[in-house]
Design a protein around this motif. Structure first.
Motif, mmCIF file in Angstrom:
data_model
loop_
_atom_site.group_PDB
_atom_site.id
_atom_site.type_symbol
_atom_site.label_atom_id
_atom_site.label_comp_id
_atom_site.label_asym_id
_atom_site.label_seq_id
_atom_site.Cartn_x
_atom_site.Cartn_y
_atom_site.Cartn_z
ATOM 1 N N ASN A 50 27.548 56.880 -17.711
ATOM 2 C CA ASN A 50 27.933 57.916 -16.844
ATOM 3 C C ASN A 50 29.290 57.940 -16.669
ATOM 4 N N PHE A 51 29.898 59.012 -16.125
ATOM 5 C CA PHE A 51 31.227 59.196 -15.689
ATOM 6 C C PHE A 51 31.473 60.152 -14.327
ATOM 7 N N ALA A 52 32.602 59.862 -13.642
ATOM 8 C CA ALA A 52 32.848 60.630 -12.520
ATOM 9 C C ALA A 52 34.218 60.575 -12.132
ATOM 10 N N PHE A 53 34.773 61.666 -11.173
ATOM 11 C CA PHE A 53 35.897 61.789 -10.978
ATOM 12 C C PHE A 53 36.098 60.785 -9.776
ATOM 13 N N ILE A 54 37.286 60.304 -9.282
ATOM 14 C CA ILE A 54 37.544 59.495 -8.241
ATOM 15 C C ILE A 54 38.073 60.327 -7.223
ATOM 16 N N GLN A 59 39.871 62.609 0.040
ATOM 17 C CA GLN A 59 38.550 62.527 -0.390
ATOM 18 C C GLN A 59 37.842 63.909 -0.795
ATOM 19 N N PHE A 60 38.739 64.523 -1.704
ATOM 20 C CA PHE A 60 38.505 65.603 -2.590
ATOM 21 C C PHE A 60 38.342 64.922 -4.081
ATOM 22 N N ILE A 61 37.551 65.835 -4.638
ATOM 23 C CA ILE A 61 37.236 65.678 -6.118
ATOM 24 C C ILE A 61 38.406 66.838 -6.840
ATOM 25 N N ASN A 62 39.491 65.838 -7.349
ATOM 26 C CA ASN A 62 40.545 66.928 -8.100
ATOM 27 C C ASN A 62 40.567 66.639 -9.615
ATOM 28 N N GLN A 67 51.390 63.820 -10.683
ATOM 29 C CA GLN A 67 52.769 64.100 -11.145
ATOM 30 C C GLN A 67 53.276 63.569 -12.373
ATOM 31 N N ARG A 68 52.688 62.621 -12.766
ATOM 32 C CA ARG A 68 52.943 61.826 -14.200
ATOM 33 C C ARG A 68 52.068 62.681 -15.247
ATOM 34 N N ASN A 69 51.409 63.624 -15.024
ATOM 35 C CA ASN A 69 50.576 64.478 -15.974
ATOM 36 C C ASN A 69 49.385 63.415 -16.676
ATOM 37 N N GLU A 70 48.932 62.468 -15.625
ATOM 38 C CA GLU A 70 47.803 61.801 -16.032
ATOM 39 C C GLU A 70 46.618 61.958 -15.093
ATOM 40 N N LYS A 71 45.480 61.702 -15.587
ATOM 41 C CA LYS A 71 44.381 61.817 -14.838
ATOM 42 C C LYS A 71 43.413 60.605 -15.090
ATOM 43 N N PHE A 72 42.813 60.099 -14.025
ATOM 44 C CA PHE A 72 41.822 58.770 -14.222
ATOM 45 C C PHE A 72 40.349 59.171 -13.642
ATOM 46 N N ILE A 73 39.606 58.857 -14.537
ATOM 47 C CA ILE A 73 38.065 58.822 -14.050
ATOM 48 C C ILE A 73 37.236 57.408 -14.053
ATOM 49 N N PHE A 85 39.327 54.927 -16.799
ATOM 50 C CA PHE A 85 39.609 55.530 -17.834
ATOM 51 C C PHE A 85 40.832 56.477 -17.811
ATOM 52 N N ASN A 86 41.911 56.254 -18.616
ATOM 53 C CA ASN A 86 42.824 57.194 -18.378
ATOM 54 C C ASN A 86 42.868 58.409 -19.565
ATOM 55 N N THR A 87 42.460 59.589 -19.034
ATOM 56 C CA THR A 87 42.357 60.749 -20.179
ATOM 57 C C THR A 87 43.491 61.123 -20.668
ATOM 58 N N LYS A 88 44.549 60.913 -20.384
ATOM 59 C CA LYS A 88 45.741 61.311 -21.228
ATOM 60 C C LYS A 88 46.066 60.193 -22.288
ATOM 61 N N SER A 89 45.910 58.875 -21.963
ATOM 62 C CA SER A 89 46.443 57.957 -23.209
ATOM 63 C C SER A 89 45.071 57.542 -23.843
ATOM 64 N N HIS A 90 43.990 58.015 -23.231
ATOM 65 C CA HIS A 90 42.623 57.610 -24.158
ATOM 66 C C HIS A 90 42.452 56.140 -24.199
ATOM 67 N N GLN A 91 42.772 55.453 -22.929
ATOM 68 C CA GLN A 91 42.657 53.915 -22.836
ATOM 69 C C GLN A 91 41.934 53.519 -21.628
ATOM 70 N N LEU A 92 41.070 52.527 -21.618
ATOM 71 C CA LEU A 92 40.785 51.727 -20.373
ATOM 72 C C LEU A 92 41.678 51.243 -19.810
ATOM 73 N N ILE A 93 41.962 51.181 -18.632
ATOM 74 C CA ILE A 93 42.891 50.353 -17.641
ATOM 75 C C ILE A 93 42.257 49.079 -17.104
#
Length: 300
Positions: A50-54, A59-62, A67-73, A85-93
């Protein structure tokens, strides 16, 4: 050219709804997911469950990048553990080590995440480094606003709890407000203010743990910035930060300096709407009225 890109083994395939991610989300019949990049490569070695926004600091889902043009889920493995997971670099952090990922906030240097490992919670950054150790029973990232002047991340404060007491620490895990309260919650973003509970009453305290007023409250709402027009020039606009306080059946407005800006008003029960649908249809009727008034004769 007729070349098969993905074998017909998926329930559905769709563009992933995060700007700049350039990912396609694919789902298999066993209810597991993966991503495909623009080169038609499967991104992760193992599918995830499964996956979800953080939730962000409000406490919003955004779904928008930071600002660094990154998004994490957060994504969960088949055994139920979470990774980031970093959706820009496609890597697990991080690896799939966490029971949950709760909330996030960003600074000029990093993005931080509150996570649960076992029964305890801590804080990690966008490289997977542990910032606050897993020694706390609760953690809050509410209203931690991006500070454009804090280049060394000295001013960011985190509400945490241990041994049934709440306190505040910085990103070096140094105690800034001692663990002497039964509850603390940040209630202002532009200014660092907290409501702190001892016994049955709240105080309003600063980042130094100092009270802004000797008054005690049953509860305190979040502070909000209110625009105050300058009637001398009609050009410049000033802002004040104020909140609604509740004590002994009365309400008063207080500013961030501890000054009450209104007198005490009795809290009274108002006749309102019993359901959301009732409210919705009343608003529709009001908007469709001849004068376009929202006033319906009831308190909302």
């Amino acid at each position: 050219n007729g070349k098969i890109i993905l074998a017909p083994i998926y329930d559905w395939i769709d563009q992933f709804d995060v700007r700049e991610s350039r990912l396609t989300l694919i789902k298999k019949e066993n209810d597991s997911y993966n991503f495909m990049d623009q080169n038609k490569n499967i991104v992760l070695k193992n599918n995830f469950k499964n996956f979800a926004f953080i939730l962000d600091e409000y406490q919003f889902i955004n779904p928008l990048p930071d600002q660094r043009n990154e998004k994490f889920i957060k994504i969960s493995s088949i055994n139920g553990k979470y990774a980031i997971f970093n959706t820009k670099s496609h890597q697990l952090i991080s690896s799939f080590d966490y029971e949950n990922v709760f909330q996030t906030f960003e600074t000029l240097k990093h993005t931080y995440f509150s996570v649960q490992k076992g029964k305890m919670v801590g804080l990690i950054d966008d490289t997977g480094k542990i910032i606050l150790p897993f020694q706390y029973s609760a953690i809050q990232l509410n209203l931690i606003n991006l500070d454009l002047e804090d280049l060394e991340e000295q001013n960011y404060l985190i509400v945490v709890a241990k041994n049934n007491k709440y306190g505040v620490v910085n990103l070096k895990n140094e105690v800034k407000i001692p663990f002497i309260y039964s509850y603390i919650q940040r209630i202002a973003d532009w200014e660092v203010l907290f409501k702190a509970k001892k016994g049955t009453k709240y105080q309003i305290i600063t980042k130094l743990g100092k009270t802004i007023t000797p008054d005690l409250f049953d509860d305190v709402a979040n502070f909000e910035r209110v625009e105050v027009p300058n009637y001398k020039t009609y050009e410049d606009v000033n802002f004040i930060t104020q909140a609604l306080t509740f004590a002994n059946g009365k309400m008063r407005v207080i500013d961030s300096k501890g000054k009450f800006t209104t007198g005490a008003v009795n809290m009274e029960i108002h006749k309102g709407y019993h359901t959301f649908d009732e409210l919705k249809f009343a608003l529709i009727d009001a908007l469709n009225s001849d004068d376009g008034s929202i006033v319906t004769g009831k308190q909302i």
